[in-house]
Design an enzyme around this catalytic site. Structure first.
Site, PDB file in Angstrom:
ATOM      1  N   CYS A   1       0.835  -1.214   0.000  1.00 20.25           N
ATOM      2  CA  CYS A   1       0.000   0.000   0.000  1.00 20.25           C
ATOM      3  C   CYS A   1       0.868   1.262   0.000  1.00 20.25           C
ATOM      4  O   CYS A   1       1.614   1.494  -0.942  1.00 20.25           O
ATOM      5  CB  CYS A   1      -0.997  -0.046   1.157  1.00 20.25           C
ATOM      6  SG  CYS A   1      -2.322   1.173   0.989  1.00 20.25           S
TER       7      CYS A   1
ATOM      8  N   HIS B   1      -3.890  -4.942  -0.234  1.00 19.92           N
ATOM      9  CA  HIS B   1      -3.491  -5.458   1.080  1.00 19.92           C
ATOM     10  C   HIS B   1      -3.569  -6.983   1.077  1.00 19.92           C
ATOM     11  O   HIS B   1      -4.640  -7.533   1.324  1.00 19.92           O
ATOM     12  CB  HIS B   1      -4.410  -4.891   2.161  1.00 19.92           C
ATOM     13  CG  HIS B   1      -4.132  -3.465   2.482  1.00 19.92           C
ATOM     14  ND1 HIS B   1      -3.164  -3.082   3.377  1.00 19.92           N
ATOM     15  CD2 HIS B   1      -4.678  -2.321   2.005  1.00 19.92           C
ATOM     16  CE1 HIS B   1      -3.125  -1.758   3.446  1.00 19.92           C
ATOM     17  NE2 HIS B   1      -4.026  -1.269   2.622  1.00 19.92           N
TER      18      HIS B   1
ATOM     19  N   GLU C   1      -2.631  -8.997   3.241  1.00 15.38           N
ATOM     20  CA  GLU C   1      -2.994  -9.481   4.581  1.00 15.38           C
ATOM     21  C   GLU C   1      -4.490  -9.375   4.838  1.00 15.38           C
ATOM     22  O   GLU C   1      -4.984  -9.898   5.836  1.00 15.38           O
ATOM     23  CB  GLU C   1      -2.189  -8.712   5.643  1.00 15.38           C
ATOM     24  CG  GLU C   1      -2.656  -7.292   5.961  1.00 15.38           C
ATOM     25  CD  GLU C   1      -2.225  -6.219   4.949  1.00 15.38           C
ATOM     26  OE1 GLU C   1      -1.773  -6.574   3.844  1.00 15.38           O
ATOM     27  OE2 GLU C   1      -2.364  -5.024   5.275  1.00 15.38           O
TER      28      GLU C   1
END
Lengths: 196, 251
Positions: free
Chosen positions: A77, A176, A178
């Site tokens: 990001c 992202h 994650e």
């Protein structure tokens, strides 16, 4: 395998640490140059505003260290955006690893920030092993990297734009991983498996 | 193409999931972490946790729950309920929340939106607006809809955008709990006057209601609770239906 997440006070680093934990991989949070240099793989996270994040890197000398790292580094990001040449957010000179500028979404038909899951395509290289064309990743951002020669994945918001790029040992993703379900975890696993 | 988001909302009281019908009587719908994992594995795009406990130790209990959730799910989630300061926000983000939603505190102190946005970024600042249509005017309400304010929904929405909100979560008090569909007219107007994403909330009863809110209401995301918690609608079926109606979703 020693994995480090750069802890410079900008971003949701806990989520990244938890994502690796779910994969059975321990990741340490650190801003120590020595720890970073001695890591096998490094995650460079970032959420928030570019110029203040850049200031945080400068105040700790990380802005000098990061571009000289020799092991695989994955920017996520804002981390990815700060690896670019500069960004119009706060008119910020960034680390200059990727020779491209970050600009703001300006098409009046688009909601800004882009928030949500978007399909990625034109996937290249080992970072995307086992990830299909058209897979969805979670993104939240107002600034973006246009189409660029070192892109290894694109998405479309108004126009096609770069959501992943690679230069030598440096990788960056706008989305992202994650927070992108199983596909995102696959990408993190692929990063861990990258050969130096 | 950016997809429309489906967001189950979990109301939390003292660490358990509850859902109010018209915000008054509450039913227990399970353990939050277990439910969160279930939704993350079953195509929910995001989750919202709304804490409605009022105990002294609520902050600590919530932070612990947030960390537990963050460890177990791989999709983004928002936490709201009683957030009144930058300190509250910091605690929740530090424990793994991706976004916070603020409601009454933003009305009482609008500069809180700017403080959150400048410290942690707009992307984590969701402003929740509860409003009720009275004599043809949409009025913002506080305290779970119990307290009326003089604020007009649309004016307030524009203001929160200019103060730095990243998203607006709009709940229609007239529609919430009715299962008669979302407030699409007001939603469409909201979407046309602000340039940040709008999440529709209140009134989901059928799959058609979701389709309507994405098309007629131009919502970017739709939030619902009981239809998901009581398995009246499965997210996978809903998304298949939406995709067949040419609405982009992640399936």
């Amino acid at each position: 395998m020693k994995l480090s997440i750069i802890d410079y006070g900008a971003g949701n680093i806990k989520s990244i640490q938890f994502a690796f934990q779910r994969l059975g991989i321990k990741a340490q949070l650190t801003n120590s140059p020595e720890e970073l240099i001695n890591s096998d793989k490094i995650i460079f996270p970032g959420v928030g505003e570019a110029s203040s994040a850049m200031q945080k890197l400068q105040s700790t000398g990380l802005d000098q260290l990061i571009p000289n790292l020799k092991q695989p580094v994955l920017g996520i990001c804002l981390g990815m955006q700060l690896m670019c040449h500069k960004t119009t957010e706060g008119n910020t000179n960034a680390l200059g690893i990727f020779d491209v500028d970050v600009i703001k979404f300006s098409n009046s038909d688009l909601k800004v920030p882009q928030v949500g899951w978007n399909a990625i395509h034109s996937l290249k290289g080992d970072l995307f092993n086992g990830i299909s064309e058209g897979e969805f990743m979670y993104l939240v951002h107002s600034y973006y990297v246009p189409k660029y020669v070192e892109a290894i994945a694109l998405s479309n918001y108004g126009n096609d734009y770069t959501v992943a790029l690679q230069h030598q040992n440096f990788y960056g993703v706008q989305f992202h991983p994650e927070k992108s379900g199983r596909a995102g975890e696959q990408l993190l696993e692929n990063f861990i498996k990258l050969k130096v | 193409m950016l997809t429309k988001r489906i967001i189950p909302c979990l109301d939390i009281k003292n660490g358990r999931t509850v859902k109010g019908v018209n915000f008054v009587d509450l039913k227990d719908a399970g353990d939050p972490v277990e439910l969160a994992i279930h939704y993350a594995e079953n195509l929910a795009d995001e989750l919202v946790f709304l804490d409605i406990s009022a105990t002294e130790e609520r902050r600590k209990t919530l932070a612990k729950l947030v960390e537990d959730i963050a460890q177990h799910i791989n999709i983004p989630f928002t936490v709201g309920g009683g957030i009144a300061s930058v300190k509250d926000v910091e605690l929740l983000l530090k424990h793994g929340a991706d976004k916070v939603s603020i409601n009454s505190a933003a009305v009482k102190k609008p500069s809180l939106i700017t403080e959150i946005a400048s410290q942690f970024g707009s992307q984590c600042c969701v402003v929740a607006i509860d409003a009720k249509q009275i004599d043809n005017e949409w009025k913002v309400h506080l305290v779970g809809g119990k307290q009326a304010t003089s604020l007009n929904l649309f004016e307030w929405a524009k203001q929160v955008e200019s103060l730095g909100a990243g998203e607006i979560l709009f709940t229609s008090m007239n529609h919430d709990g009715t299962k008669n569909g979302f407030a699409n007219e007001a939603l469409a107007k909201l979407s046309s006057i602000v340039n940040i994403p709008v999440i529709a909330s209140g009134g989901a009863g059928t799959k058609q209601h979701f389709k309507d809110t994405f098309i007629l209401g131009q919502a970017d995301a739709a939030l619902a609770a009981s239809v998901f918690h009581f398995k009246e609608i499965q997210i996978k079926d809903l998304k298949t239906y939406l995709l067949n109606s040419k609405i982009p979703v992640r399936l």
